[in-house]
Scaffold this motif. Structure first.
Motif, PDB file in Angstrom:
ATOM      1  N   TYR A  79       1.000  -1.134  -0.080  1.00  0.00           N
ATOM      2  CA  TYR A  79       0.057  -0.056  -0.056  1.00  0.00           C
ATOM      3  C   TYR A  79       0.696   1.001  -0.006  1.00  0.00           C
ATOM      4  O   TYR A  79       1.674   1.406   1.087  1.00  0.00           O
ATOM      5  CB  TYR A  79      -0.932  -0.062   1.300  1.00  0.00           C
ATOM      6  N   THR A  80       0.856   2.083  -1.071  1.00  0.00           N
ATOM      7  CA  THR A  80       1.685   3.203  -1.099  1.00  0.00           C
ATOM      8  C   THR A  80       0.724   4.390  -1.409  1.00  0.00           C
ATOM      9  O   THR A  80      -0.429   4.385  -1.761  1.00  0.00           O
ATOM     10  CB  THR A  80       2.604   3.020  -2.487  1.00  0.00           C
ATOM     11  N   THR A  81       1.507   5.634  -0.922  1.00  0.00           N
ATOM     12  CA  THR A  81       0.672   6.871  -1.058  1.00  0.00           C
ATOM     13  C   THR A  81       1.653   7.875  -2.042  1.00  0.00           C
ATOM     14  O   THR A  81       2.969   7.874  -1.835  1.00  0.00           O
ATOM     15  CB  THR A  81       0.790   7.570   0.288  1.00  0.00           C
ATOM     16  N   VAL A  82       1.145   8.854  -2.643  1.00  0.00           N
ATOM     17  CA  VAL A  82       1.550   9.763  -3.514  1.00  0.00           C
ATOM     18  C   VAL A  82       1.637  11.244  -2.687  1.00  0.00           C
ATOM     19  O   VAL A  82       0.163  11.349  -2.532  1.00  0.00           O
ATOM     20  CB  VAL A  82       1.066   9.741  -4.899  1.00  0.00           C
ATOM     21  N   TYR A  83       2.458  11.685  -2.371  1.00  0.00           N
ATOM     22  CA  TYR A  83       2.433  12.971  -1.881  1.00  0.00           C
ATOM     23  C   TYR A  83       2.649  14.284  -2.830  1.00  0.00           C
ATOM     24  O   TYR A  83       2.496  15.287  -2.120  1.00  0.00           O
ATOM     25  CB  TYR A  83       3.268  13.025  -0.536  1.00  0.00           C
ATOM     26  N   SER A  84       3.388  14.121  -3.631  1.00  0.00           N
ATOM     27  CA  SER A  84       3.863  15.304  -4.367  1.00  0.00           C
ATOM     28  C   SER A  84       3.695  15.059  -5.859  1.00  0.00           C
ATOM     29  O   SER A  84       4.158  13.900  -6.298  1.00  0.00           O
ATOM     30  CB  SER A  84       5.059  15.817  -3.969  1.00  0.00           C
ATOM     31  N   GLY A  85       3.269  15.846  -6.779  1.00  0.00           N
ATOM     32  CA  GLY A  85       2.991  15.626  -8.270  1.00  0.00           C
ATOM     33  C   GLY A  85       1.796  14.911  -8.512  1.00  0.00           C
ATOM     34  O   GLY A  85       1.811  14.143  -9.726  1.00  0.00           O
ATOM     35  N   ALA A  86       0.832  14.670  -7.572  1.00  0.00           N
ATOM     36  CA  ALA A  86      -0.305  13.950  -7.749  1.00  0.00           C
ATOM     37  C   ALA A  86      -1.029  14.661  -9.088  1.00  0.00           C
ATOM     38  O   ALA A  86      -1.105  15.809  -9.152  1.00  0.00           O
ATOM     39  CB  ALA A  86      -1.170  13.790  -6.466  1.00  0.00           C
TER      40      ALA A  86
END
Length: 194
Positions: A79-86
């Motif tokens: 499980y990964t999260t995107v925090y910049s450049g979404a």
């Protein structure tokens, strides 16, 4: 090991290290990691960690501009999260370009497969997600501040969110909390408490 850019999250399970990192252009395959924002290393020989596979934040497979942040592993899923450049693009079980939360099947570490994802807002949005923790069928995520509505029907303003991931192809938002004016950058779960 040379990641090629900054590493943001790491989880070790068995003989593998699962690492998330900054967005970078280049090829992402089982033999080339230059464009992978999610990489897997075999660390059974700690003197010589070996790259075995990876994944990109976009469907293109050429390195995205989005940055993966935290990673949690449970069973055969990462499980990964995107925090910049979404991106405000599409988020579905087939297209990950607009997902701020992504789930990969890692049962074959040489070829992690995207299986599903979720937006951090109700409808397409670009609110970055910093933190995540998995416990049982629930994924707990923390994101940047958004002054929008936080309710059982609208997660846009919820800096703390709970998603049911029992069907990893279609994570379902269950509830959230508006934490005020700050970002939620870290989550830990133990028993019935977060």
């Amino acid at each position: 090991a040379d990641l090629g850019t900054y590493g943001n999250g790491i989880t070790v399970v068995g003989r593998y290290a699962y690492i998330t990192k900054e967005g970078i252009a280049g090829t992402c395959s089982s033999s080339t990691q230059t464009g992978c924002e999610f990489v897997i290393y075999d660390i059974s020989d700690p003197i010589r960690p070996t790259y075995v596979g990876g994944a990109d934040t976009t469907n293109a497979g050429t390195g995205g501009t989005a940055n993966f942040n935290k990673i949690s592993i449970q069973g055969k899923y990462a499980y990964t999260t995107v925090y910049s450049g979404a991106s405000s693009g599409t988020c579905s079980s087939a297209v990950r370009d607009g997902c701020e939360i992504m789930i990969f099947d890692i049962s074959n570490p040489t070829s992690p497969q995207f299986v599903g994802g979720a937006d951090s807002t109700t409808g397409p949005g670009t609110d970055g997600v910093y933190a995540n923790a998995i416990s049982g069928r629930y994924l707990y995520v923390g994101k940047i501040n958004n002054g929008g509505t936080c309710s059982s029907a609208d997660r846009t303003g919820c800096e703390f969110q709970i998603l049911d991931v029992s069907n990893p192809q279609a994570p379902e938002y269950k509830s959230g909390i508006d934490e005020g004016s700050g970002d939620n950058r870290s989550i830990y779960v133990q028993g019935k408490y977060a």
